[in-house]
Design a protein around this motif. Structure first.
Motif, PDB file in Angstrom:
ATOM      1  N   VAL A 132     -15.344  -6.620  31.352  1.00 35.21           N
ATOM      2  CA  VAL A 132     -14.887  -7.603  30.367  1.00 35.21           C
ATOM      3  C   VAL A 132     -13.687  -7.015  29.628  1.00 35.21           C
ATOM      4  O   VAL A 132     -13.805  -6.008  28.933  1.00 35.21           O
ATOM      5  CB  VAL A 132     -16.014  -7.958  29.376  1.00 35.21           C
ATOM      6  CG1 VAL A 132     -15.508  -8.890  28.290  1.00 35.21           C
ATOM      7  CG2 VAL A 132     -17.189  -8.590  30.125  1.00 35.21           C
ATOM      8  N   GLU A 133     -12.549  -7.656  29.781  1.00 35.32           N
ATOM      9  CA  GLU A 133     -11.332  -7.136  29.173  1.00 35.32           C
ATOM     10  C   GLU A 133     -11.119  -7.646  27.759  1.00 35.32           C
ATOM     11  O   GLU A 133     -10.444  -6.983  26.961  1.00 35.32           O
ATOM     12  CB  GLU A 133     -10.132  -7.492  30.057  1.00 35.32           C
ATOM     13  CG  GLU A 133     -10.194  -6.827  31.433  1.00 35.32           C
ATOM     14  CD  GLU A 133      -8.968  -7.133  32.277  1.00 35.32           C
ATOM     15  OE1 GLU A 133      -8.119  -7.929  31.814  1.00 35.32           O
ATOM     16  OE2 GLU A 133      -8.868  -6.570  33.392  1.00 35.32           O
ATOM     17  N   ASP A 134     -11.656  -8.803  27.448  1.00 34.02           N
ATOM     18  CA  ASP A 134     -11.526  -9.330  26.090  1.00 34.02           C
ATOM     19  C   ASP A 134     -12.317  -8.449  25.137  1.00 34.02           C
ATOM     20  O   ASP A 134     -13.538  -8.331  25.270  1.00 34.02           O
ATOM     21  CB  ASP A 134     -12.048 -10.768  26.038  1.00 34.02           C
ATOM     22  CG  ASP A 134     -11.845 -11.411  24.675  1.00 34.02           C
ATOM     23  OD1 ASP A 134     -12.479 -10.944  23.703  1.00 34.02           O
ATOM     24  OD2 ASP A 134     -11.058 -12.368  24.583  1.00 34.02           O
ATOM     25  N   PRO A 135     -11.654  -7.807  24.154  1.00 31.73           N
ATOM     26  CA  PRO A 135     -12.370  -6.867  23.279  1.00 31.73           C
ATOM     27  C   PRO A 135     -13.459  -7.519  22.447  1.00 31.73           C
ATOM     28  O   PRO A 135     -14.499  -6.916  22.206  1.00 31.73           O
ATOM     29  CB  PRO A 135     -11.259  -6.281  22.393  1.00 31.73           C
ATOM     30  CG  PRO A 135     -10.126  -7.252  22.495  1.00 31.73           C
ATOM     31  CD  PRO A 135     -10.219  -7.864  23.844  1.00 31.73           C
ATOM     32  N   VAL A 139     -17.364  -6.436  22.644  1.00 32.74           N
ATOM     33  CA  VAL A 139     -18.153  -6.046  21.470  1.00 32.74           C
ATOM     34  C   VAL A 139     -19.396  -6.923  21.358  1.00 32.74           C
ATOM     35  O   VAL A 139     -20.487  -6.447  21.015  1.00 32.74           O
ATOM     36  CB  VAL A 139     -17.298  -6.141  20.185  1.00 32.74           C
ATOM     37  CG1 VAL A 139     -18.177  -5.996  18.943  1.00 32.74           C
ATOM     38  CG2 VAL A 139     -16.213  -5.071  20.189  1.00 32.74           C
ATOM     39  N   THR A 140     -19.244  -8.206  21.657  1.00 33.83           N
ATOM     40  CA  THR A 140     -20.396  -9.116  21.608  1.00 33.83           C
ATOM     41  C   THR A 140     -21.474  -8.679  22.593  1.00 33.83           C
ATOM     42  O   THR A 140     -22.674  -8.670  22.259  1.00 33.83           O
ATOM     43  CB  THR A 140     -19.956 -10.552  21.929  1.00 33.83           C
ATOM     44  OG1 THR A 140     -18.994 -10.982  20.955  1.00 33.83           O
ATOM     45  CG2 THR A 140     -21.154 -11.502  21.921  1.00 33.83           C
ATOM     46  N   ALA A 204     -31.219  -5.688  27.213  1.00 35.92           N
ATOM     47  CA  ALA A 204     -30.536  -4.407  27.001  1.00 35.92           C
ATOM     48  C   ALA A 204     -29.878  -3.901  28.279  1.00 35.92           C
ATOM     49  O   ALA A 204     -28.777  -3.339  28.246  1.00 35.92           O
ATOM     50  CB  ALA A 204     -31.522  -3.369  26.470  1.00 35.92           C
ATOM     51  N   PHE A 205     -30.525  -4.116  29.411  1.00 35.40           N
ATOM     52  CA  PHE A 205     -30.001  -3.596  30.677  1.00 35.40           C
ATOM     53  C   PHE A 205     -28.836  -4.416  31.226  1.00 35.40           C
ATOM     54  O   PHE A 205     -27.922  -3.868  31.854  1.00 35.40           O
ATOM     55  CB  PHE A 205     -31.107  -3.542  31.731  1.00 35.40           C
ATOM     56  CG  PHE A 205     -32.214  -2.574  31.423  1.00 35.40           C
ATOM     57  CD1 PHE A 205     -32.039  -1.538  30.522  1.00 35.40           C
ATOM     58  CD2 PHE A 205     -33.461  -2.710  32.028  1.00 35.40           C
ATOM     59  CE1 PHE A 205     -33.065  -0.639  30.239  1.00 35.40           C
ATOM     60  CE2 PHE A 205     -34.490  -1.813  31.755  1.00 35.40           C
ATOM     61  CZ  PHE A 205     -34.292  -0.781  30.851  1.00 35.40           C
ATOM     62  N   TRP A 206     -28.863  -5.742  31.006  1.00 32.05           N
ATOM     63  CA  TRP A 206     -27.879  -6.613  31.655  1.00 32.05           C
ATOM     64  C   TRP A 206     -26.663  -6.916  30.789  1.00 32.05           C
ATOM     65  O   TRP A 206     -25.609  -7.273  31.335  1.00 32.05           O
ATOM     66  CB  TRP A 206     -28.538  -7.921  32.090  1.00 32.05           C
ATOM     67  CG  TRP A 206     -29.387  -7.769  33.312  1.00 32.05           C
ATOM     68  CD1 TRP A 206     -30.743  -7.575  33.356  1.00 32.05           C
ATOM     69  CD2 TRP A 206     -28.950  -7.786  34.668  1.00 32.05           C
ATOM     70  NE1 TRP A 206     -31.173  -7.473  34.650  1.00 32.05           N
ATOM     71  CE2 TRP A 206     -30.092  -7.594  35.482  1.00 32.05           C
ATOM     72  CE3 TRP A 206     -27.711  -7.932  35.284  1.00 32.05           C
ATOM     73  CZ2 TRP A 206     -30.025  -7.563  36.870  1.00 32.05           C
ATOM     74  CZ3 TRP A 206     -27.641  -7.896  36.670  1.00 32.05           C
ATOM     75  CH2 TRP A 206     -28.781  -7.722  37.449  1.00 32.05           C
ATOM     76  N   ALA A 207     -26.772  -6.803  29.475  1.00 33.07           N
ATOM     77  CA  ALA A 207     -25.643  -7.121  28.599  1.00 33.07           C
ATOM     78  C   ALA A 207     -24.687  -5.932  28.550  1.00 33.07           C
ATOM     79  O   ALA A 207     -24.746  -5.098  27.652  1.00 33.07           O
ATOM     80  CB  ALA A 207     -26.140  -7.480  27.200  1.00 33.07           C
ATOM     81  N   ALA A 208     -23.813  -5.852  29.532  1.00 29.85           N
ATOM     82  CA  ALA A 208     -22.901  -4.710  29.654  1.00 29.85           C
ATOM     83  C   ALA A 208     -21.477  -5.204  29.838  1.00 29.85           C
ATOM     84  O   ALA A 208     -21.213  -5.982  30.767  1.00 29.85           O
ATOM     85  CB  ALA A 208     -23.311  -3.835  30.838  1.00 29.85           C
ATOM     86  N   PRO A 209     -20.553  -4.758  29.000  1.00 32.28           N
ATOM     87  CA  PRO A 209     -19.149  -5.160  29.193  1.00 32.28           C
ATOM     88  C   PRO A 209     -18.537  -4.570  30.460  1.00 32.28           C
ATOM     89  O   PRO A 209     -17.626  -5.147  31.037  1.00 32.28           O
ATOM     90  CB  PRO A 209     -18.456  -4.626  27.928  1.00 32.28           C
ATOM     91  CG  PRO A 209     -19.346  -3.549  27.416  1.00 32.28           C
ATOM     92  CD  PRO A 209     -20.731  -3.944  27.791  1.00 32.28           C
ATOM     93  N   VAL A 210     -19.037  -3.405  30.890  1.00 27.86           N
ATOM     94  CA  VAL A 210     -18.624  -2.815  32.160  1.00 27.86           C
ATOM     95  C   VAL A 210     -19.878  -2.599  33.002  1.00 27.86           C
ATOM     96  O   VAL A 210     -20.769  -1.844  32.620  1.00 27.86           O
ATOM     97  CB  VAL A 210     -17.890  -1.480  31.964  1.00 27.86           C
ATOM     98  CG1 VAL A 210     -17.502  -0.886  33.311  1.00 27.86           C
ATOM     99  CG2 VAL A 210     -16.656  -1.657  31.080  1.00 27.86           C
ATOM    100  N   MET A 211     -19.947  -3.287  34.126  1.00 29.58           N
ATOM    101  CA  MET A 211     -21.111  -3.171  35.011  1.00 29.58           C
ATOM    102  C   MET A 211     -20.692  -2.464  36.287  1.00 29.58           C
ATOM    103  O   MET A 211     -19.951  -3.000  37.105  1.00 29.58           O
ATOM    104  CB  MET A 211     -21.679  -4.547  35.336  1.00 29.58           C
ATOM    105  CG  MET A 211     -22.873  -4.529  36.288  1.00 29.58           C
ATOM    106  SD  MET A 211     -24.352  -3.733  35.580  1.00 29.58           S
ATOM    107  CE  MET A 211     -24.931  -5.011  34.455  1.00 29.58           C
ATOM    108  N   THR A 212     -21.124  -1.229  36.434  1.00 31.86           N
ATOM    109  CA  THR A 212     -20.853  -0.483  37.665  1.00 31.86           C
ATOM    110  C   THR A 212     -21.948  -0.768  38.694  1.00 31.86           C
ATOM    111  O   THR A 212     -22.996  -1.354  38.368  1.00 31.86           O
ATOM    112  CB  THR A 212     -20.807   1.019  37.387  1.00 31.86           C
ATOM    113  OG1 THR A 212     -22.098   1.431  36.895  1.00 31.86           O
ATOM    114  CG2 THR A 212     -19.738   1.362  36.371  1.00 31.86           C
ATOM    115  N   ALA A 213     -21.730  -0.320  39.904  1.00 30.86           N
ATOM    116  CA  ALA A 213     -22.738  -0.496  40.956  1.00 30.86           C
ATOM    117  C   ALA A 213     -24.025   0.241  40.598  1.00 30.86           C
ATOM    118  O   ALA A 213     -25.131  -0.258  40.860  1.00 30.86           O
ATOM    119  CB  ALA A 213     -22.192   0.000  42.290  1.00 30.86           C
TER     120      ALA A 213
END
Length: 262
Positions: A132-135, A139-140, A204-213
């Protein structure tokens, strides 16, 4: 006398009822709780990539296949330990060797140690699935993830946090207070979803702005395990509370608030 008979005899009432054993059991319960507390705090940093020295996206570089295999084995180890030790049949066998007042603390300790092993040996899979590039949105998502962890902790205190993690049992044993029979109750959040603790973990596990493999693998496998765990746990609850839990299951949704049965 067989070796098993000897072991059972060695933790009989004359031993478990002694003052020294009660005090040692109490200290053991505190130690197990502290290990759990450190583990859950580390888990937050591990998943969210905050503060801790090793996160879900850092560690030993290996091939993709090796990383996937090792990570799956680590999660499988935790899942088997966590599920098997929670079953009533196992508890009945296990308490031949482990005194009942410390059974829950031992379960908590083993679960914490298996998680610490997972954190320490986890292999990163750094390929970015989404970012997610939108800051503001990033943050959300971080805030939502924190909210998931808050939901986990809040839900444990709404029922009985210290009983859930073994301190209640060793404290009662120390002061000579009899354990009260389990009662079925649905306080606060439990009136809206049957499993708010599990809901908190999923958020908690899925709400990630950066999701790696690697993070995706962790989130997906643990979510699948959560649904398996719910099925096993609800089977035990029906055995324990019968129609009272069946009616609750029909009335209240599993994970999505304000919907009827899922």
């Amino acid at each position: 006398m067989s070796q098993i008979d000897h072991q059972v005899h060695s933790i009989g009432p004359e031993v478990t009822g002694s003052r020294i054993f009660k005090f040692i059991a109490f200290l053991y319960g505190i130690a197990a709780y502290l290990v759990f507390f450190v583990t859950i705090l580390y888990a937050i940093g591990f998943v969210m990539g905050l503060v801790v020295p090793k996160t879900i996206d850092t560690g030993t570089d290996t091939s993709t296949a090796e990383a996937v295999i090792i990570n799956l084995l680590l999660m499988a180890l935790f899942a088997v330990q966590h599920s098997v030790m929670a079953r009533q049949r196992f508890k009945t066998w296990w308490t031949q060797f482990v005194s009942k007042p410390i059974e829950r603390s031992t379960y908590v300790l083993f679960a914490s140690l298996s998680l610490l092993l997972l954190f320490g040996q986890w292999r990163p899979l750094p390929t970015v699935i989404w970012e997610v590039e939108d800051p503001d949105l990033a943050v959300t998502l971080v805030t939502v993830s924190f909210a998931g962890w808050v939901l986990v902790f809040t839900s444990t205190f709404i029922i009985n946090h210290f009983e859930l993690f073994g301190l209640h049992q060793v404290t009662n044993h120390l002061v000579g207070k009899e354990a009260t029979p389990p009662r079925f109750k649905t306080p606060l959040l439990y009136k809206f979803v049957r499993h708010p603790i599990y809901l908190g973990f999923i958020v908690a596990f899925w709400a990630a702005p950066v999701m790696t493999a690697g993070h995706l693998l962790f989130a997906a496998v643990t979510t699948i395990y959560i649904f398996v765990g719910i099925a096993l746990e609800e089977r035990d609850l029906i055995d324990l509370f019968g129609d009272e839990y069946r009616q609750y299951k029909q009335r209240v949704s599993m994970l999505i608030p304000w919907r009827r049965s899922v």
